[in-house]
Design an enzyme around this catalytic site. Sequence first.
Site, PDB file in Angstrom:
ATOM      1  N   ASP A  49      34.979  -4.197 -26.376  1.00 25.62           N
ATOM      2  CA  ASP A  49      33.556  -3.831 -26.288  1.00 25.62           C
ATOM      3  C   ASP A  49      32.700  -4.848 -27.039  1.00 25.62           C
ATOM      4  O   ASP A  49      31.797  -4.489 -27.796  1.00 25.62           O
ATOM      5  CB  ASP A  49      33.329  -2.425 -26.836  1.00 25.62           C
ATOM      6  N   GLY A 104      19.945   3.669 -36.830  1.00 23.54           N
ATOM      7  CA  GLY A 104      19.988   3.564 -35.380  1.00 23.54           C
ATOM      8  C   GLY A 104      20.851   4.649 -34.782  1.00 23.54           C
ATOM      9  O   GLY A 104      21.412   5.501 -35.476  1.00 23.54           O
ATOM     10  N   GLN A 105      20.933   4.624 -33.449  1.00 25.79           N
ATOM     11  CA  GLN A 105      21.690   5.636 -32.739  1.00 25.79           C
ATOM     12  C   GLN A 105      22.369   4.983 -31.552  1.00 25.79           C
ATOM     13  O   GLN A 105      21.764   4.195 -30.825  1.00 25.79           O
ATOM     14  CB  GLN A 105      20.770   6.770 -32.274  1.00 25.79           C
TER      15      GLN A 105
END
Length: 645
Positions: A450, A332-333
Amino acid sequence: MSSHFSLIFVFLFSFVTSTRASAEIPYFLDRHCPITTTTYSGDSTFFTNLKTLFSSLSSRNTSYSTGFQSATVGQAPNKVSGLFLCRGDLSPEVCHHLAVFAINDTIFKRRCPDTSEATFYYEECMLRYSHKNILSTLIYDGVYILNNPKNISYNQNQLHRFRVLLSSRMNQAAIEAADSSRKLNIFETELNPVQTLYGILQCTPDLTRQDCLSCLQSCNNRLPLYSSGGRYMYPSCNARYELYPFFNESAIATLPPSFVTIIAVVVPISVLFLLFVVVFSFRPKRKRTIHETEPLVISTDGDDIKTAGSLQLDFRAIEAATDKFSESNKLGQGGFGQVYKGTFPNRVQVAVKRLSKTSGQGEREFENEVIVVAKLQHRNLVKLLGFCLEGEEKILVYEFVANKSLDYFLFDSKMQSKLDWARRHKIIGGVARGILYLHQDSRLTIIHRDLKAGNILLDVDMNPKVADFGMARIFGMDQTEANTKRVVGTYGYMSPEYAMYGHFSMKSDVYSFGVLVLEIISGMKNSSLYQMDGSISNLVTYTWRLWSNGSPLELVDPSFGDNYQKNVITRCIHIALLCVQENVEDRPTMSAILQMLTTSSISLDVPKQPGFYFRGTDEQKGEVGTSMDAICSVDDASITSVAPR
């Protein structure tokens, strides 16, 4: 029986004539005589072949330049294979004498009488023979374990760092041993100014690199991480560590041939030893003081990347594990770069986070993530296995989590059905435990900042692991809140006081947790907009309106069907609304949240209006709540930076 005695006489004679040059009589540790193996008689062909094998291994012409010899004699069913492995720090001469002694000792003391298969462990060597083919074969049967009974006198934080360093160093040594021609690695690693870690890892050199690595990794996984030393021995390999030097760096261990030489060598050594004892005797108090005040690796107050220095990996090793970061290995990115699947030579799979050179996360965030994660160890937190900081390359190597991230399942209509309510309820509890550990049970208070579905990874059993600590902040023991001029994170999950004023605390993570719970229950994104009664809502506002109307179950993901307990899911919605209340003081702590989730008898407060509340056209402007219109973005990129008002 006579042949037995004749064999004994031959080997005893050779032993007596050779012990003049041997280092010492080796200490016998253990034997393995499989009860299922066959036996042989004194006049059998097998026994004749065994004598020939022993003669070959102990012959004066047999070289122990590598500390290892093996041989096979005869044909099946009377074939016998054997090998002798000497500890890797000893000289060829000493190894030869140890082989002679071990063979004589085995026969004379009849440790495995008349068995066609046996393994004998000594302090400095190992002898094996079998009617089976044991050469170039990885074998785990016949393990020997020995732990140093002296536990480490560290506090909990020092012990944790010791375990991290020990595990990392032993795993690195296993790789280096497997890569070497002798399948051997000997190391010394300084723990602190007064302590050094010593270790030896060794395989029989006939093993392949992969078999050697697998064997040593198995040893390392079973070694104790709480005592001051230990060893784990398989017939094919062994691993040992101590906090004292137990091996000979010079590899010179032969006794001198004359009395004059004895005087010349032994006396000075004895004097030095006595001086060492005297000096050591007068320093115990000082040494104990150092242990109490000095950390194991670095200062516990120093947030330095050296804290995790032992986890540093070579870039070439990571590049090879990911097949040069090939697209086929790309998982993934994100906002900071790409994540790849990697496989090291020991078959350990990892997730490699390679930060983009142009990403917003610089060295400060990178070092922050290494520092934070290296200090954490909890089943609901992703484990950092290593990092690489070479030139412009900034890479983090995590444990591989098979089922990607929670958002992959949660927000995909085709994948949602794989997360039924039972699994989602389990995920909620696991995330709560992970965040509670960060807030309360770890050495320092850590605010994640986060927390979102994309940062919750799922293992093969769908157990959640909180990940991505690039934005995390470490608090001191007595610190509970802080301010920042640089607000980072993901809008939609941010608490109002953080997004607007840069003020964050444990309650900021509680707000994000509440949003996450609502997403898990509904399968909907908080960053999306929803219409209800002619008004636009985000997920938090939408849930609040359903709750106020007495219809909270309308929030439930339709993919559940009827397979959920209404009272349980209603309680989870209730808890989530308590988490997203606008007033910081009204939100519960993570410890209270976990109790609410696990104990149904605990009564819940009535939730108040949430923060970031979308007002409808019929709602009065003076009502308590923070308008989201001007500051909230529907973009859920995870590196947003704004200047707080």
